[in-house]
Design a protein around this motif. Structure first.
Motif, short mmCIF file in Angstrom:
data_model
loop_
_atom_site.label_atom_id
_atom_site.label_comp_id
_atom_site.label_asym_id
_atom_site.label_seq_id
_atom_site.Cartn_x
_atom_site.Cartn_y
_atom_site.Cartn_z
N UNK A 63 74.81 13.50 17.03
CA UNK A 63 73.38 13.71 16.83
C UNK A 63 73.07 13.66 15.34
N UNK A 64 71.89 13.15 15.01
CA UNK A 64 71.53 13.02 13.60
C UNK A 64 71.77 11.63 13.05
N UNK A 65 72.48 10.77 13.81
CA UNK A 65 72.71 9.40 13.36
C UNK A 65 72.14 8.44 14.39
N UNK A 66 71.51 7.38 13.93
CA UNK A 66 70.92 6.44 14.88
C UNK A 66 71.50 5.04 14.73
N UNK A 67 71.87 4.65 13.50
CA UNK A 67 72.40 3.29 13.28
C UNK A 67 73.92 3.35 13.16
N UNK A 68 74.58 2.53 13.98
CA UNK A 68 76.04 2.49 13.95
C UNK A 68 76.49 1.06 13.70
N UNK A 69 77.60 0.90 12.96
CA UNK A 69 78.18 -0.44 12.83
C UNK A 69 78.80 -0.84 14.16
N UNK A 70 78.98 -2.16 14.30
CA UNK A 70 79.42 -2.71 15.59
C UNK A 70 80.88 -2.34 15.88
N UNK A 71 81.17 -1.61 16.97
CA UNK A 71 82.55 -1.17 17.24
C UNK A 71 83.42 -2.25 17.88
N UNK A 72 82.83 -3.30 18.46
CA UNK A 72 83.65 -4.23 19.25
C UNK A 72 84.63 -5.03 18.39
N UNK A 73 84.25 -5.54 17.19
CA UNK A 73 85.27 -6.18 16.34
C UNK A 73 86.40 -5.22 15.96
N UNK A 74 86.08 -3.93 15.78
CA UNK A 74 87.12 -2.97 15.41
C UNK A 74 88.19 -2.91 16.50
N UNK A 75 87.75 -2.93 17.76
CA UNK A 75 88.71 -2.85 18.87
C UNK A 75 89.61 -4.07 18.86
N UNK A 76 89.00 -5.27 18.68
CA UNK A 76 89.81 -6.50 18.68
C UNK A 76 90.84 -6.47 17.56
N UNK A 77 90.41 -6.01 16.37
CA UNK A 77 91.30 -6.09 15.21
C UNK A 77 92.39 -5.02 15.27
#
Lengths: 119, 177
Positions: A63-77
């Motif tokens: 809570x308190x955060x609304x914008x997140x970087x994209x997690x899907x490339x992180x999973x692949x890498x």
């Protein structure tokens, strides 16, 4: 399109072709594997840099955060890093075997010995 | 900030190309991996950064140093056909730069990567899996079978390394007899 907006892509491309250059131009097998590693890590940047969002945060929902970087490339890498070290270990084991059979890990000397045996 | 780190990485790689001493190349590789981990933190990929620092800078460096010990490799003796290699590399690089001109600007919120697929995971995965870290929930829950495949790859390579290096020990014992 400007220098600032595409700089990360161009550094990625430089790392990629530097790895490619080492693999082609250097005859030492260990150095070839290091070059292959540079090529591989440049791909990490290629995937993860576009997923960044300025003002965003790491993709851990809170809570308190609304914008997140994209997690899907992180999973692949994450998978790519682990597979990368597995291939590096196998490659180095093969280099150790080559050194035992030929007494050298320089590509030119190995090819020369092969040619002499054939003749 | 990210640009400065990326420039440092490029400088380290340039030093690695020219360095003839293999030990120095391996140590520069460790520096390169730590810089990469720092860049990944700056890019919000904290899980990847931790893995890169432990596996890339730690394990890979140890494996390379072990291989240097076993092969007694020290110096790279000669440079082969550098002009052809340089030409091939520059041609590939030019093609890639041409392709990069069509990519969206760095960190553009309207880029396709931020508008497709990922909102579904960011919105629903805490409810569906109960894990706040989306990377963990995708890796272990949605794509758990991929992770199983990954461990198969690691197992296969470990078996390969053992098979290659065990033969080595046996042949040495025989030669001692």
């Amino acid at each position: 399109m400007s220098l600032a907006s595409h700089y990360s892509y161009w550094v990625t491309i430089f790392l990629m072709i530097a790895g490619l250059f080492i693999v082609i131009a250097r005859g030492n097998l260990v150095k070839k594997l290091v070059g292959l590693g540079i090529f591989q890590t440049s791909v990490y940047l290629l995937y993860i840099a576009p997923g960044k969002l300025i003002g965003g945060t790491a993709p851990i929902i809170a809570s308190g955060f609304r914008a997140y970087s994209n997690p899907l490339p992180h999973v692949l890498i994450l998978t790519a890093i682990v597979v990368g070290v597995a291939t590096l270990a196998l490659g180095l084991a093969i280099v150790v075997r080559i050194r035992e059979a030929y007494g050298t890990i320089e590509e030119v000397e190995i090819l020369e010995q092969d040619r002499r045996e054939e003749a | 900030m990210i640009d400065v780190l990326l420039t440092m990485m490029a400088v380290v790689v340039f030093a690695m190309i020219n360095q003839r001493n293999l030990f120095a190349v391996v140590v520069l590789g460790g520096i390169y991996s730590f810089l990469m981990a720092t860049v990944l933190v700056a890019l919000d990929a904290v899980d990847v950064a931790m893995t890169e620092a432990s596996v890339g800078a730690g394990l890979s460096t140890v494996l390379l140093l072990g291989a240097l010990y076993l092969t007694k490799g020290e110096e790279v003796t000669e440079v082969r056909r550098p002009l052809i290699a340089l030409a091939v590399s520059i041609a590939v690089g030019a093609a890639l730069v041409y392709g990069s001109l069509g990519l969206p600007a760095f960190s553009d919120p309207q880029a396709p990567i931020h508008t497709h697929v990922v909102p579904r995971y960011l919105n629903d995965s805490p409810k569906e899996t109960g894990v706040p870290n989306v990377v963990t929930s995708v890796l272990a829950s949605y794509r758990g079978f991929d992770t199983l495949g990954e461990t198969t790859v690691v197992f296969t390579s470990g078996a390969g390394v053992i098979a290659l290096l065990r033969r080595r020990r046996r042949s040495r014992e025989e030669s001692e007899k």
